[in-house]
Scaffold this motif. Sequence first.
Motif, short mmCIF file in Angstrom:
data_model
loop_
_atom_site.label_atom_id
_atom_site.label_comp_id
_atom_site.label_asym_id
_atom_site.label_seq_id
_atom_site.Cartn_x
_atom_site.Cartn_y
_atom_site.Cartn_z
N ASP A 188 12.54 -1.10 8.86
CA ASP A 188 13.90 -0.74 8.42
C ASP A 188 14.86 -0.60 9.60
OD1 ASP A 188 13.07 -0.88 5.81
OD2 ASP A 188 12.77 1.27 5.57
N ALA A 214 9.29 -8.30 -0.72
CA ALA A 214 8.64 -7.13 -1.33
C ALA A 214 9.45 -6.62 -2.51
CB ALA A 214 8.47 -6.03 -0.29
N LEU A 249 10.37 -9.30 6.67
CA LEU A 249 10.02 -8.74 5.36
C LEU A 249 11.31 -8.21 4.73
CD1 LEU A 249 7.14 -6.21 4.52
CD2 LEU A 249 9.40 -6.07 3.49
N LEU A 303 5.03 -9.03 -2.19
CA LEU A 303 4.30 -7.76 -2.07
C LEU A 303 4.63 -6.85 -3.24
CD1 LEU A 303 4.78 -6.58 1.63
CD2 LEU A 303 2.60 -6.90 0.45
N ALA A 338 0.81 -1.23 0.00
CA ALA A 338 0.00 0.00 0.00
C ALA A 338 0.84 1.27 0.00
CB ALA A 338 -0.97 -0.01 1.18
N PHE A 353 4.56 6.97 -5.40
CA PHE A 353 4.89 6.75 -6.82
C PHE A 353 4.01 7.64 -7.70
CE2 PHE A 353 6.19 2.65 -4.92
CZ PHE A 353 7.44 2.46 -5.51
N ASN A 363 -1.28 0.79 -7.68
CA ASN A 363 -2.04 2.02 -7.51
C ASN A 363 -3.20 2.17 -8.49
OD1 ASN A 363 -0.76 2.70 -9.87
ND2 ASN A 363 0.68 4.13 -8.93
N LYS A 401 3.64 -1.06 10.37
CA LYS A 401 5.01 -1.05 10.89
C LYS A 401 5.15 0.00 11.99
CE LYS A 401 6.44 -2.64 6.38
NZ LYS A 401 5.58 -1.98 5.40
N PRO A 449 2.07 2.86 -2.49
CA PRO A 449 1.58 3.82 -3.51
C PRO A 449 0.35 4.62 -3.05
CG PRO A 449 2.07 1.71 -4.54
CD PRO A 449 2.16 1.49 -3.05
N GLY A 466 13.80 -4.75 6.55
CA GLY A 466 14.97 -3.96 6.20
C GLY A 466 15.63 -4.46 4.94
N TYR A 520 13.17 -6.83 1.08
CA TYR A 520 12.76 -6.24 -0.20
C TYR A 520 13.95 -6.08 -1.14
CZ TYR A 520 14.38 -1.59 1.37
OH TYR A 520 15.14 -0.53 1.81
N ALA A 570 11.65 -4.29 -8.08
CA ALA A 570 12.80 -3.52 -7.58
C ALA A 570 12.48 -2.02 -7.48
CB ALA A 570 14.04 -3.79 -8.43
N MET A 571 11.30 -1.75 -6.90
CA MET A 571 10.81 -0.37 -6.69
C MET A 571 10.81 0.42 -8.00
SD MET A 571 12.34 0.50 -2.88
CE MET A 571 13.98 0.91 -3.45
P1 NAD Z 1 7.54 -2.56 -6.32
O1 NAD Z 1 8.77 -3.25 -6.78
O2 NAD Z 1 6.35 -3.35 -5.99
O3 NAD Z 1 7.21 -1.46 -7.43
C1 NAD Z 1 6.12 -0.64 -7.33
C2 NAD Z 1 6.04 0.20 -8.60
O4 NAD Z 1 5.70 -0.64 -9.68
C3 NAD Z 1 4.93 1.24 -8.51
O5 NAD Z 1 5.32 2.35 -9.27
C4 NAD Z 1 3.76 0.55 -9.16
O6 NAD Z 1 2.84 1.47 -9.66
C5 NAD Z 1 4.48 -0.21 -10.26
N1 NAD Z 1 3.74 -1.39 -10.75
C6 NAD Z 1 3.04 -2.31 -10.05
N2 NAD Z 1 2.49 -3.22 -10.86
C7 NAD Z 1 2.87 -2.87 -12.12
C8 NAD Z 1 2.62 -3.42 -13.39
N3 NAD Z 1 1.86 -4.51 -13.56
N4 NAD Z 1 3.17 -2.81 -14.47
C9 NAD Z 1 3.95 -1.72 -14.32
N5 NAD Z 1 4.21 -1.13 -13.14
C10 NAD Z 1 3.68 -1.71 -12.05
O7 NAD Z 1 7.95 -1.67 -5.06
P2 NAD Z 1 7.22 -1.19 -3.75
O8 NAD Z 1 5.87 -0.63 -3.97
O9 NAD Z 1 8.22 -0.32 -3.10
O10 NAD Z 1 7.13 -2.50 -2.85
C11 NAD Z 1 5.95 -3.21 -2.65
C12 NAD Z 1 5.42 -3.07 -1.23
O11 NAD Z 1 6.26 -3.80 -0.34
C13 NAD Z 1 5.35 -1.66 -0.67
O12 NAD Z 1 4.17 -1.01 -1.05
C14 NAD Z 1 5.41 -1.95 0.81
O13 NAD Z 1 4.13 -2.34 1.26
C15 NAD Z 1 6.37 -3.12 0.88
N6 NAD Z 1 7.78 -2.72 1.11
C16 NAD Z 1 8.24 -2.68 2.39
C17 NAD Z 1 9.54 -2.30 2.65
C18 NAD Z 1 10.04 -2.27 4.06
O14 NAD Z 1 9.33 -2.64 4.96
N7 NAD Z 1 11.24 -1.82 4.31
C19 NAD Z 1 10.39 -1.92 1.61
C20 NAD Z 1 9.90 -1.98 0.31
C21 NAD Z 1 8.60 -2.39 0.07
#
Ligand code: NAD
Length: 321
Positions: A127, A211, A182, A270, A25, A32, A274, A89, A27, A160, A184, A215-216
């Motif tokens: 983290d 997660a 978790l 995860l 969640a 983003f 959005n 968290k 986004p 982290g 990532y 790769a974000m």
């Molecule tokens: P992600 O790798 O899931 O990338 C998200 C991005 O990809 C967003 O811009 C989204 O719009 C886009 N996207 C999603 N589906 C797509 C599709 N089918 N085609 C094209 N683009 C697409 O990275 P994230 O959102 O950072 O990570 C997922 C989740 O994991 C976070 O929302 C969070 O809940 C969790 N997370 C936690 C930590 C932590 O606890 N330290 C760190 C990173 C992520």
Amino acid sequence: MALTPLELRPLGNTGLKLSSLGFGASPLGNVFGVVSEADAIATVRQAFNLGINFFDTSPYYGGTLSEKMLGKALKALGVPRNEYIVSTKCGRYKEGFDFSAERVTRSIDESLERLQLDYVDILQCHDIEFGSLDQIVTETIPALLKLKEAGKIKFIGITGLPLGIFSYVLDRVPPGTVDVILSYCHYGINDSTLEDLIPYLKSKGVGIISASPLAMGLLTESGPPEWHPASVELKAACQDAAAYCKEKGKNISKLSLQYSLSNKDISTILVGMNSVKQVDENVAAAVEVATVGKDEKAISEIEEILKPVKNQTWPSGIQQS
Ligand code: NAD
């Protein structure tokens, strides 16, 4: 509509069963790009209707906005509380890090209010490489155990980037204290180093959440956001891979997600979503991998392009591990 339901996978020793694809969640906190309340509600509804039962947020995402939006969207579902699993968290905030017992104890009450819930299924220290790992062991986790006794949380997790933080903490707390980790950006086509830690986590009965399979944003056609911490070299290699996929009529995000979903030792992957369109695409990719399998040929071609940057990560936090 997905024809086959999403696979449910056990989460360590918790007894919870999470959908193989989880809803990130962050986004919804506009990290983003801006997401309207109506879009947030429609996106969460679509995810739930297609079988996603796990929703992850944090007070840090969008400076509490993600928790508020997720709370509204879950309430709008109008289904019994036990039909979805929520993790949030503690310890990381817009204002900075604070893993003290006093702050995390206050934090859960604030989160529950924003989420409009009586309890969360999982509360994770967010983290932890940015804090003192010894404080996590001696002060934060004991405080979370009290929250568990009080019924405000069901399970405890730590999150982290550097993988060494997990064994540091797990080796120092009583068995069964930390239920979940978790990780990532460490189980995707460009970096799969989480794999080495899986036997250790399984031996401890700790549930594994991975997660950021994209790769974000690195493994997307549109590329990562400005703030992305990867090196110029890594960003360029991922964009080359994305362009190659596009040329071949393939979608790099779908292939990346399928790669991550294929490891059944990981309870849930995860993905930040959005829009209804992203939910549809990602659920379809998950159903396809469970029924037909992943596109091995295309994935190995991407692996070849990403070979020079394989397992390249970036520094995070103040810990050396
Ligand atoms: P992600 O790798 O899931 O990338 C998200 C991005 O990809 C967003 O811009 C989204 O719009 C886009 N996207 C999603 N589906 C797509 C599709 N089918 N085609 C094209 N683009 C697409 O990275 P994230 O959102 O950072 O990570 C997922 C989740 O994991 C976070 O929302 C969070 O809940 C969790 N997370 C936690 C930590 C932590 O606890 N330290 C760190 C990173 C992520």
